[in-house]
Scaffold this motif. Structure first.
Motif, PDB file in Angstrom:
ATOM      1  N   LYS A 147     -46.804  13.704 -12.219  1.00  0.00           N
ATOM      2  CA  LYS A 147     -46.554  15.143 -12.208  1.00  0.00           C
ATOM      3  C   LYS A 147     -45.262  15.418 -12.970  1.00  0.00           C
ATOM      4  O   LYS A 147     -44.198  14.916 -12.613  1.00  0.00           O
ATOM      5  CB  LYS A 147     -46.459  15.636 -10.774  1.00  0.00           C
ATOM      6  CG  LYS A 147     -46.547  17.125 -10.638  1.00  0.00           C
ATOM      7  CD  LYS A 147     -46.898  17.440  -9.195  1.00  0.00           C
ATOM      8  CE  LYS A 147     -47.150  18.901  -9.010  1.00  0.00           C
ATOM      9  NZ  LYS A 147     -48.469  19.334  -9.325  1.00  0.00           N
ATOM     10  N   GLN A 165     -46.139  21.785 -21.894  1.00  0.00           N
ATOM     11  CA  GLN A 165     -46.174  20.929 -20.710  1.00  0.00           C
ATOM     12  C   GLN A 165     -44.771  20.754 -20.114  1.00  0.00           C
ATOM     13  O   GLN A 165     -44.619  20.729 -18.894  1.00  0.00           O
ATOM     14  CB  GLN A 165     -46.764  19.558 -21.059  1.00  0.00           C
ATOM     15  CG  GLN A 165     -48.247  19.573 -21.325  1.00  0.00           C
ATOM     16  CD  GLN A 165     -48.753  18.227 -21.832  1.00  0.00           C
ATOM     17  OE1 GLN A 165     -48.139  17.616 -22.703  1.00  0.00           O
ATOM     18  NE2 GLN A 165     -49.884  17.793 -21.287  1.00  0.00           N
ATOM     19  N   PRO A 169     -42.447  17.951 -13.761  1.00  0.00           N
ATOM     20  CA  PRO A 169     -41.936  19.203 -13.193  1.00  0.00           C
ATOM     21  C   PRO A 169     -41.666  20.243 -14.287  1.00  0.00           C
ATOM     22  O   PRO A 169     -41.350  19.893 -15.423  1.00  0.00           O
ATOM     23  CB  PRO A 169     -40.653  18.792 -12.490  1.00  0.00           C
ATOM     24  CG  PRO A 169     -40.284  17.468 -13.030  1.00  0.00           C
ATOM     25  CD  PRO A 169     -41.510  16.854 -13.613  1.00  0.00           C
ATOM     26  N   GLU A 170     -41.797  21.513 -13.934  1.00  0.00           N
ATOM     27  CA  GLU A 170     -41.556  22.566 -14.927  1.00  0.00           C
ATOM     28  C   GLU A 170     -40.086  22.578 -15.304  1.00  0.00           C
ATOM     29  O   GLU A 170     -39.214  22.237 -14.515  1.00  0.00           O
ATOM     30  CB  GLU A 170     -41.995  23.930 -14.388  1.00  0.00           C
ATOM     31  CG  GLU A 170     -41.336  24.346 -13.105  1.00  0.00           C
ATOM     32  CD  GLU A 170     -41.919  25.636 -12.548  1.00  0.00           C
ATOM     33  OE1 GLU A 170     -41.110  26.544 -12.317  1.00  0.00           O
ATOM     34  OE2 GLU A 170     -43.132  25.707 -12.345  1.00  0.00           O
ATOM     35  N   ASP A 216     -52.062  11.661 -16.995  1.00  0.00           N
ATOM     36  CA  ASP A 216     -52.576  10.363 -16.561  1.00  0.00           C
ATOM     37  C   ASP A 216     -51.877   9.268 -17.350  1.00  0.00           C
ATOM     38  O   ASP A 216     -51.800   9.323 -18.577  1.00  0.00           O
ATOM     39  CB  ASP A 216     -54.089  10.281 -16.773  1.00  0.00           C
ATOM     40  CG  ASP A 216     -54.859  11.146 -15.792  1.00  0.00           C
ATOM     41  OD1 ASP A 216     -54.322  11.415 -14.701  1.00  0.00           O
ATOM     42  OD2 ASP A 216     -55.988  11.547 -16.111  1.00  0.00           O
ATOM     43  N   THR A 265     -51.655   9.318 -11.860  1.00  0.00           N
ATOM     44  CA  THR A 265     -51.334  10.671 -12.306  1.00  0.00           C
ATOM     45  C   THR A 265     -49.852  10.924 -12.053  1.00  0.00           C
ATOM     46  O   THR A 265     -49.350  10.741 -10.947  1.00  0.00           O
ATOM     47  CB  THR A 265     -52.192  11.703 -11.540  1.00  0.00           C
ATOM     48  OG1 THR A 265     -53.568  11.394 -11.766  1.00  0.00           O
ATOM     49  CG2 THR A 265     -51.907  13.107 -12.026  1.00  0.00           C
ATOM     50  N   GLY A 315     -44.697  22.609 -16.760  1.00  0.00           N
ATOM     51  CA  GLY A 315     -45.072  21.523 -15.863  1.00  0.00           C
ATOM     52  C   GLY A 315     -46.512  21.122 -16.110  1.00  0.00           C
ATOM     53  O   GLY A 315     -47.312  21.914 -16.617  1.00  0.00           O
ATOM     54  N   ALA A 316     -46.861  19.896 -15.766  1.00  0.00           N
ATOM     55  CA  ALA A 316     -48.228  19.415 -16.012  1.00  0.00           C
ATOM     56  C   ALA A 316     -48.455  18.137 -15.226  1.00  0.00           C
ATOM     57  O   ALA A 316     -47.535  17.563 -14.651  1.00  0.00           O
ATOM     58  CB  ALA A 316     -48.441  19.171 -17.504  1.00  0.00           C
ATOM     59  N   SER A 317     -49.706  17.707 -15.223  1.00  0.00           N
ATOM     60  CA  SER A 317     -50.076  16.406 -14.674  1.00  0.00           C
ATOM     61  C   SER A 317     -50.600  15.558 -15.820  1.00  0.00           C
ATOM     62  O   SER A 317     -51.463  16.004 -16.583  1.00  0.00           O
ATOM     63  CB  SER A 317     -51.153  16.553 -13.601  1.00  0.00           C
ATOM     64  OG  SER A 317     -50.640  17.187 -12.471  1.00  0.00           O
TER      65      SER A 317
END
Length: 191
Positions: free
Chosen positions: A178, A159, A180-181, A167, A176, A163-165
């Protein structure tokens, strides 16, 4: 005399604000003697030393000195028959229930002043103030730093790299976030 009352508030209530009911032990004026400490009809007599003035004047040549009367303590009257209800004290210990409005966003150690809710003044003087000192309990997820909330969200290596979202449960519901990568450990994301 001012009084201090410590009140423990949970983290979320401190964040949103609330109205709290507190019970404060304090001295109240005796209803029978109206705070005088003597029986209402014939409990008080005029002080023979100062003749009711409450002060004594000492004169030596051209110098005169005024002092509070040591016999009556400056009251001008002596208690002949103490009040049966308060035993001559002039006040009784009572529990007083008060409502305290705690505004949103208060922090640890915040003092709130309730005017004239402290102990009664001596010799008929005005009562003191009540200071409610807040202690905010810790939250298992969030930490407070002045006006900001901080929390640590664990993510895995994939992640962070790709990157990922995620909750995140906040006080206003689920949001949510976000990621960043290329995020590094300890990186901060601001909402």
């Amino acid at each position: 005399e001012d009084v201090r009352y410590d009140l423990e508030v949970n983290f979320e209530d401190a964040l949103r604000g609330l109205t709290a009911d507190i019970q404060v032990p304090r001295l109240e004026e005796c209803g029978r003697c109206k705070g005088k400490g003597a029986e209402p009809e014939d409990g008080l007599v005029v002080c023979p030393t100062c003749r009711g003035r409450g002060e004594v004047i000492y004169q030596q040549a051209f110098l005169s000195v005024r002092r509070s009367c040591s016999q009556c303590g400056g009251r001008g009257q002596l208690i002949r028959r103490p009040c049966k209800e308060c035993k001559g004290e002039g006040h009784l210990r009572r529990e007083r229930k008060l409502k305290v409005n705690i505004p949103a966003g208060v922090g640890e150690g915040t003092q709130m002043r309730l005017s004239q809710e402290g102990q009664p003044g001596s010799l008929g003087g005005p009562p003191g103030d009540l200071y409610v000192v807040l202690k905010v309990t810790d939250h298992p997820i969030f930490e407070r730093n002045e006006f900001d909330l901080h929390c640590t969200v664990p993510i895995n290596m994939a992640q962070a790299a790709l990157g990922a979202s995620v909750d995140l449960l906040t006080f206003d519901g689920i949001q949510t976030v976000k990621i960043p990568e290329g995020s590094q450990p300890g990186a901060r994301i601001r909402l």
